[in-house]
Design an enzyme around this catalytic site. Sequence first.
Site, PDB file in Angstrom:
ATOM      1  N   HIS A 269      56.371  66.566  20.145  1.00 56.85           N
ATOM      2  CA  HIS A 269      55.736  65.688  21.133  1.00 56.85           C
ATOM      3  C   HIS A 269      54.215  65.895  21.141  1.00 56.85           C
ATOM      4  O   HIS A 269      53.445  64.934  20.996  1.00 56.85           O
ATOM      5  CB  HIS A 269      56.323  65.988  22.519  1.00 56.85           C
ATOM      6  CG  HIS A 269      55.726  65.183  23.628  1.00 56.85           C
ATOM      7  ND1 HIS A 269      56.342  64.074  24.161  1.00 56.85           N
ATOM      8  CD2 HIS A 269      54.569  65.320  24.326  1.00 56.85           C
ATOM      9  CE1 HIS A 269      55.597  63.562  25.122  1.00 56.85           C
ATOM     10  NE2 HIS A 269      54.514  64.304  25.244  1.00 56.85           N
ATOM     11  N   GLU A 270      53.790  67.140  21.295  1.00 58.25           N
ATOM     12  CA  GLU A 270      52.349  67.418  21.336  1.00 58.25           C
ATOM     13  C   GLU A 270      51.712  67.152  19.979  1.00 58.25           C
ATOM     14  O   GLU A 270      50.551  66.758  19.897  1.00 58.25           O
ATOM     15  CB  GLU A 270      52.089  68.856  21.787  1.00 58.25           C
ATOM     16  CG  GLU A 270      52.628  69.204  23.172  1.00 58.25           C
ATOM     17  CD  GLU A 270      52.186  68.252  24.277  1.00 58.25           C
ATOM     18  OE1 GLU A 270      51.085  67.658  24.158  1.00 58.25           O
ATOM     19  OE2 GLU A 270      52.925  68.092  25.263  1.00 58.25           O
ATOM     20  N   GLU A 299      50.862  58.401  24.907  1.00 58.77           N
ATOM     21  CA  GLU A 299      52.253  58.842  25.061  1.00 58.77           C
ATOM     22  C   GLU A 299      53.189  58.103  24.106  1.00 58.77           C
ATOM     23  O   GLU A 299      54.225  58.634  23.714  1.00 58.77           O
ATOM     24  CB  GLU A 299      52.721  58.660  26.512  1.00 58.77           C
ATOM     25  CG  GLU A 299      52.072  59.613  27.507  1.00 58.77           C
ATOM     26  CD  GLU A 299      52.340  61.076  27.210  1.00 58.77           C
ATOM     27  OE1 GLU A 299      53.350  61.389  26.551  1.00 58.77           O
ATOM     28  OE2 GLU A 299      51.521  61.914  27.623  1.00 58.77           O
TER      29      GLU A 299
END
Length: 504
Positions: A269-270, A299
């Site tokens: 995700h990061e 996002e």
Amino acid sequence: MTVHNEKTLPLFMETIRKVKSYEEALGVLYWDLRTGAPRKGMDTRSESIGALSGDMFKLSTSPELGEYLTSLEEPQTFESLSEIEQRLVTETRKDYDRSVKIPQKLYQEYVVLAAQTENKWEEAKANNDFAGFQPYLEKVIGYQQQFIDLWGAKDTRYDTLLDQYEPGMTTKELDRVFGGLREQLVPLAAAIAASPHQPDTSFLQQNYDKEAQKAYSKFILNEMGYDFDAGRLDESVHPFATGLSPGDVRITTRYLVDDVTSALFGTIHEGGHALYEQNIMPELIGTTLCTGTSMGIHESQSRFWENVIGRSKPFWERYYGDLQQKFPGQLNVPVEQFYRGINVVQPSLIRIEADELTYNLHIIIRYEIEKLIFNEGAKAADLPAIWNDKYREYLGITPPNDAEGVLQDVHWSGGMFGYFPSYSLGNMYAAQIADTMERELPDFWGSVGRGELLPIKNWLSERIYKYGKLRTPSELIQNITGKPLDPQHLVHYLERKYKDIYKL
């Protein structure tokens, strides 16, 4: 003071570069604060952050900058500027008009408070102590209310906060989008819960060596195309990414010894955020356009890499063997069982560990609570009870304590009210972008199945990353997919995936 036109642009650009330098210095201080700075130095560090933030704020609201903008906005002058310069003037004007309404002293006080409140949140979460955190949260909310008064409320007070993270977004639009999403996802979740074909996840409940998790996280980041010469991976209580410049984009994750998936998907995700920041075009470096265009688009990239790619069957057909090698004798199930296990749908307490489908309900809960605070006057003291009631209503579960409930996220301690909707908007953007990518890259899933992820990264770099803040969210999604944001892409994606997993 009169500024001659031929001197205005260089002076304006010099001011922008100074602002960006302050941002980078503050980014390093924040990163250090969250990744292991000594606890006894945190209050002093918060004061230092406040002092530097105050200087940056003074520079970015100076009368001189206002005069540069007025001069550069003259039609003849503006038309002579390059595309980047024009966009920089437009964005700086928007930020300037917003910030100049806040007294510098008030802003500096707030920044110090927010840094201190984040420290108190870490302590409160560790000790399950909402009562100790509450006075700080009350102050943060109080400052946000003051800011709304000074800015001038939009259609609702909460709209004013939303606009910071997703320009142009309103509660009216989110109510429509989230309402439609909820109507379609709740029946799908009910059908999944009733399915006799429930994935087995028992094999995931083991102890997984932390160092092996770290090694695998770095391996996957390399495969995604994350440049370790322009970044690093560290550990923190709550995973985050810090983009200082395309040459220095740092990420953190959280390792749980009894859960091999938490750090893995947190890292991916990061890493999605980081790929965005590392691949912004060089021409934007040193300007305030050298960042993502909105939190929703940002996002979309973290959620795309984490879910569309990272939780897909082709991805694990390629990478499951590497994971098994890191934990010999532990993951002795077929790849199909692993794939189904990591995509299990069930109500859970923790947002960052929620499945793709119910994740959106976690976001809707936070969105509704934030609306209650700023549009209905809900108080900090009311939040644990409101939180627990909404989890019962939407997910059928109640947090056993505040650490797993209202204290689980860092966002409110830093004053990031209005941010949470970006996560679900990101899911929607990601599904729509993936739909286009599947058509434009005919061997898209074959590439994933072979571990050839760089063509995907390069496509995203050309269509999204390189532009930084040069394009608006609506311009990007229109240019990429040929139409505005359409939540139905997310619904179709989730239905296709989970009807297969649960044999519906």
